[in-house]
Motif scaffolding. Structure first.
Motif, PDB file in Angstrom:
ATOM      1  N   GLN A  72       2.543   0.352   0.277  1.00 57.50           N
ATOM      2  CA  GLN A  72       1.899  -0.943   0.331  1.00 57.50           C
ATOM      3  C   GLN A  72       0.868  -1.119  -0.799  1.00 57.50           C
ATOM      4  OE1 GLN A  72       2.984  -3.285   2.981  1.00 57.50           O
ATOM      5  NE2 GLN A  72       4.506  -1.677   2.596  1.00 57.50           N
ATOM      6  N   THR A  73       0.445  -2.366  -0.992  1.00 61.26           N
ATOM      7  CA  THR A  73      -0.546  -2.711  -2.011  1.00 61.26           C
ATOM      8  C   THR A  73      -1.943  -2.674  -1.405  1.00 61.26           C
ATOM      9  OG1 THR A  73       1.021  -4.108  -3.211  1.00 61.26           O
ATOM     10  CG2 THR A  73      -1.323  -4.493  -3.616  1.00 61.26           C
ATOM     11  N   ASN A  74      -2.854  -2.033  -2.115  1.00 62.76           N
ATOM     12  CA  ASN A  74      -4.254  -1.984  -1.689  1.00 62.76           C
ATOM     13  C   ASN A  74      -4.894  -3.345  -1.993  1.00 62.76           C
ATOM     14  OD1 ASN A  74      -6.987  -1.523  -1.289  1.00 62.76           O
ATOM     15  ND2 ASN A  74      -6.976   0.470  -2.300  1.00 62.76           N
ATOM     16  N   SER A  75      -5.359  -4.015  -0.966  1.00 64.12           N
ATOM     17  CA  SER A  75      -5.933  -5.350  -1.146  1.00 64.12           C
ATOM     18  C   SER A  75      -7.196  -5.324  -2.003  1.00 64.12           C
ATOM     19  CB  SER A  75      -6.250  -5.972   0.226  1.00 64.12           C
ATOM     20  OG  SER A  75      -7.159  -5.157   0.954  1.00 64.12           O
ATOM     21  N   ARG A  76      -7.880  -4.192  -2.056  1.00 67.79           N
ATOM     22  CA  ARG A  76      -9.107  -4.081  -2.847  1.00 67.79           C
ATOM     23  C   ARG A  76      -8.803  -4.009  -4.337  1.00 67.79           C
ATOM     24  NH1 ARG A  76     -11.003   0.575  -2.362  1.00 67.79           N
ATOM     25  NH2 ARG A  76     -13.032   0.143  -3.334  1.00 67.79           N
ATOM     26  N   THR A  77      -7.718  -3.346  -4.706  1.00 65.28           N
ATOM     27  CA  THR A  77      -7.409  -3.139  -6.121  1.00 65.28           C
ATOM     28  C   THR A  77      -6.265  -4.009  -6.613  1.00 65.28           C
ATOM     29  OG1 THR A  77      -5.844  -1.341  -5.650  1.00 65.28           O
ATOM     30  CG2 THR A  77      -8.175  -0.746  -5.907  1.00 65.28           C
ATOM     31  N   GLY A  78      -5.458  -4.521  -5.677  1.00 57.38           N
ATOM     32  CA  GLY A  78      -4.285  -5.293  -6.074  1.00 57.38           C
ATOM     33  C   GLY A  78      -3.160  -4.435  -6.603  1.00 57.38           C
ATOM     34  N   LYS A  79      -3.266  -3.113  -6.428  1.00 51.06           N
ATOM     35  CA  LYS A  79      -2.258  -2.166  -6.898  1.00 51.06           C
ATOM     36  C   LYS A  79      -1.798  -1.293  -5.734  1.00 51.06           C
ATOM     37  CE  LYS A  79      -4.301  -1.945 -11.523  1.00 51.06           C
ATOM     38  NZ  LYS A  79      -4.900  -1.061 -12.555  1.00 51.06           N
ATOM     39  N   PRO A  80      -0.640  -0.635  -5.877  1.00 49.84           N
ATOM     40  CA  PRO A  80      -0.193   0.266  -4.803  1.00 49.84           C
ATOM     41  C   PRO A  80      -1.248   1.346  -4.531  1.00 49.84           C
ATOM     42  CG  PRO A  80       1.590  -0.147  -6.340  1.00 49.84           C
ATOM     43  CD  PRO A  80       0.357  -0.743  -6.958  1.00 49.84           C
ATOM     44  N   TYR A  81      -1.293   1.794  -3.285  1.00 51.58           N
ATOM     45  CA  TYR A  81      -2.247   2.836  -2.912  1.00 51.58           C
ATOM     46  C   TYR A  81      -2.028   4.088  -3.765  1.00 51.58           C
ATOM     47  CZ  TYR A  81      -3.911   0.347   1.212  1.00 51.58           C
ATOM     48  OH  TYR A  81      -4.491  -0.557   2.047  1.00 51.58           O
ATOM     49  N   LYS A  82      -3.147   4.771  -4.064  1.00 51.28           N
ATOM     50  CA  LYS A  82      -3.082   5.992  -4.853  1.00 51.28           C
ATOM     51  C   LYS A  82      -4.132   6.966  -4.337  1.00 51.28           C
ATOM     52  CE  LYS A  82      -6.256   4.539  -8.532  1.00 51.28           C
ATOM     53  NZ  LYS A  82      -6.798   3.414  -7.785  1.00 51.28           N
ATOM     54  N   LEU A  83      -4.090   8.186  -4.853  1.00 48.18           N
ATOM     55  CA  LEU A  83      -5.073   9.204  -4.487  1.00 48.18           C
ATOM     56  C   LEU A  83      -6.486   8.716  -4.777  1.00 48.18           C
ATOM     57  CD1 LEU A  83      -3.358  12.443  -5.869  1.00 48.18           C
ATOM     58  CD2 LEU A  83      -3.614  11.785  -3.467  1.00 48.18           C
ATOM     59  N   GLY A  84      -7.397   8.973  -3.851  1.00 48.93           N
ATOM     60  CA  GLY A  84      -8.792   8.586  -4.040  1.00 48.93           C
ATOM     61  C   GLY A  84      -9.141   7.216  -3.509  1.00 48.93           C
ATOM     62  N   ASP A  85      -8.134   6.420  -3.106  1.00 50.27           N
ATOM     63  CA  ASP A  85      -8.427   5.087  -2.565  1.00 50.27           C
ATOM     64  C   ASP A  85      -9.081   5.202  -1.193  1.00 50.27           C
ATOM     65  OD1 ASP A  85      -7.459   3.822  -4.756  1.00 50.27           O
ATOM     66  OD2 ASP A  85      -5.688   2.933  -3.796  1.00 50.27           O
ATOM     67  N   ALA A  86     -10.092   4.369  -0.973  1.00 45.96           N
ATOM     68  CA  ALA A  86     -10.729   4.294   0.346  1.00 45.96           C
ATOM     69  C   ALA A  86      -9.902   3.388   1.246  1.00 45.96           C
ATOM     70  CB  ALA A  86     -12.147   3.764   0.218  1.00 45.96           C
ATOM     71  N   VAL A  87      -9.788   3.767   2.512  1.00 40.75           N
ATOM     72  CA  VAL A  87      -9.024   2.971   3.476  1.00 40.75           C
ATOM     73  C   VAL A  87      -9.852   2.769   4.737  1.00 40.75           C
ATOM     74  CG1 VAL A  87      -6.760   3.660   2.632  1.00 40.75           C
ATOM     75  CG2 VAL A  87      -7.904   5.059   4.356  1.00 40.75           C
ATOM     76  N   LYS A  88      -9.577   1.679   5.426  1.00 35.97           N
ATOM     77  CA  LYS A  88     -10.235   1.369   6.687  1.00 35.97           C
ATOM     78  C   LYS A  88      -9.302   1.688   7.855  1.00 35.97           C
ATOM     79  CE  LYS A  88     -14.152  -0.414   5.211  1.00 35.97           C
ATOM     80  NZ  LYS A  88     -15.460   0.167   5.575  1.00 35.97           N
ATOM     81  N   LYS A  89      -9.909   1.948   8.990  1.00 34.00           N
ATOM     82  CA  LYS A  89      -9.121   2.243  10.193  1.00 34.00           C
ATOM     83  C   LYS A  89      -8.139   1.111  10.468  1.00 34.00           C
ATOM     84  CE  LYS A  89      -9.547   3.294  15.115  1.00 34.00           C
ATOM     85  NZ  LYS A  89     -10.487   3.545  16.245  1.00 34.00           N
ATOM     86  N   GLY A  90      -6.867   1.462  10.716  1.00 39.49           N
ATOM     87  CA  GLY A  90      -5.833   0.479  11.020  1.00 39.49           C
ATOM     88  C   GLY A  90      -5.161  -0.122   9.804  1.00 39.49           C
ATOM     89  N   GLN A  91      -5.614   0.232   8.601  1.00 39.14           N
ATOM     90  CA  GLN A  91      -5.053  -0.338   7.383  1.00 39.14           C
ATOM     91  C   GLN A  91      -3.654   0.225   7.134  1.00 39.14           C
ATOM     92  OE1 GLN A  91      -8.100  -0.374   4.477  1.00 39.14           O
ATOM     93  NE2 GLN A  91      -6.881  -1.373   2.892  1.00 39.14           N
TER      94      GLN A  91
END
Length: 350
Positions: A72-91
């Protein structure tokens, strides 16, 4: 005889002249020293240990079902999730797509089944109140509603297995590479997540420290990569049992890592504060001299070195508390004390 008399007289004159010459007084020689004006401060008695800092919350998520891989795409970065990305519960991080599996769940059909069962239940209740049906017939409709509700709930749960979501707030620490739209099978590793804002470390302490170490004592945490930063921790758990093999006992330290300065897996030093003195006279340990079971230091008064016998208390790696013998504002000799004697003349260097 006359020659010897003249020689003796000359020697007497010479000796008298020498005795009349001014003598150099050793006490008049000024020894250069550096002093420190004493101020009150705090000192702690520390017990040192080491260990590996670990994340309080850590999880490795595997695929529960097989399906086509969709990162999936990280809504914070607009890019696919990668190592080091912060995530919220349920994301949502990864979705597995399998239309055949989804069709087999028949979610919409189960929704309709529940709706029909609830309508039938309402009708049966109305008839029962008028005496049109028996209690058993009405209760049967309740059973059908309950079963339909469970079927729908299970359908949602089974569909949810196609989604890999964060179980808590954290950071992605592992993310195996899979080709988009490639098929992954059940049980394959998907993503690793850690929350290391709170950390812990397991410790082993010598048997000799068991009388000093207590729960809830503060701990200073340091690491060589952050020499200017000291994190705070606390003794959170202690074992009462001592290992026969190592003569140590186990404990656990909880670490406040709100700034995320420590990283999971770092080997850190922990200084447990077992005692503390505030508003105390603190001096460097290396200026303390000893002789015949007494400790002493030099202070400067009117350009003269004065010996002060002292009694000491708490000490850490560099400093020691003086409980008797020194006062605030005393000028303690911190350099050049090695060659001093009582009442030596000194020259204080700026």
């Amino acid at each position: 005889m006359k020659y010897r008399s003249l020689l003796s007289a000359a020697m007497i004159v010479l000796l008298t002249a020498c005795n009349n010459q001014p003598q150099s007084n050793q006490n008049d020689i000024e020894t250069p020293v550096s002093v420190q004006e004493l101020k009150k401060g705090s000192i702690s008695k520390l017990i040192n240990t080491t260990g590996t800092a670990q994340a309080t919350y850590s999880v490795e998520l595997n695929s529960e079902m097989s399906g086509m891989y969709k990162l999936q795409t990280n809504s914070r970065t607009g890019k696919p999730y990668k190592l080091g990305d912060a995530v919220k519960k349920g994301q949502l991080i990864i979705h597995l797509e399998d239309k055949e599996y989804e069709n087999g769940i028949a979610l919409e059909s189960k929704k309709l089944t529940l709706e029909i069962a609830e309508q039938e239940q309402t009708k049966q209740k109305a008839l029962y109140e008028k005496g049109g049906v028996t209690l058993s017939e009405m209760r049967n409709t309740e059973v059908r509603v309950t079963n339909a509700r469970y079927d729908l709930e299970n359908a949602h749960l089974n569909l949810e297995k196609m989604n890999i979501t964060a179980p808590f707030d954290g950071v992605i620490v592992s993310l195996p590479h899979y080709t988009t739209d490639g098929r992954v099978t059940q049980g394959q590793p998907m993503v690793g997540i850690m929350d290391y804002a709170r950390m812990y470390m397991d410790i082993n302490l010598p048997e000799s420290t068991i009388e000093y170490i207590k729960p809830n004592q503060p701990v200073y945490i340091t690491h060589y990569t952050m020499p200017e930063d000291t994190l705070r921790g606390v003794i959170s758990e202690l074992s009462p049992a001592i290992s026969i093999e190592t003569r140590t006992f186990k404990g656990k330290i909880s670490i406040d890592n709100t700034g995320l300065k420590l990283r999971p897996g770092m080997f850190v030093k922990a200084d447990v504060v077992v005692d503390k003195a505030d508003s105390a006279i603190i001096i460097p340990k290396d200026v303390v001299l000893s002789s015949r079971n007494r400790k002493y230091v030099y202070v400067v008064e009117k350009n003269t070195a004065i010996v002060r016998n002292i009694k000491t208390g708490l000490e850490d790696e560099d400093n020691i508390q003086v409980t008797e013998g020194l006062n605030e504002n005393d000028n303690l000799v911190v350099r050049g004390y090695e060659t001093l004697r009582e009442n030596s003349r000194v020259k204080v260097l700026k």
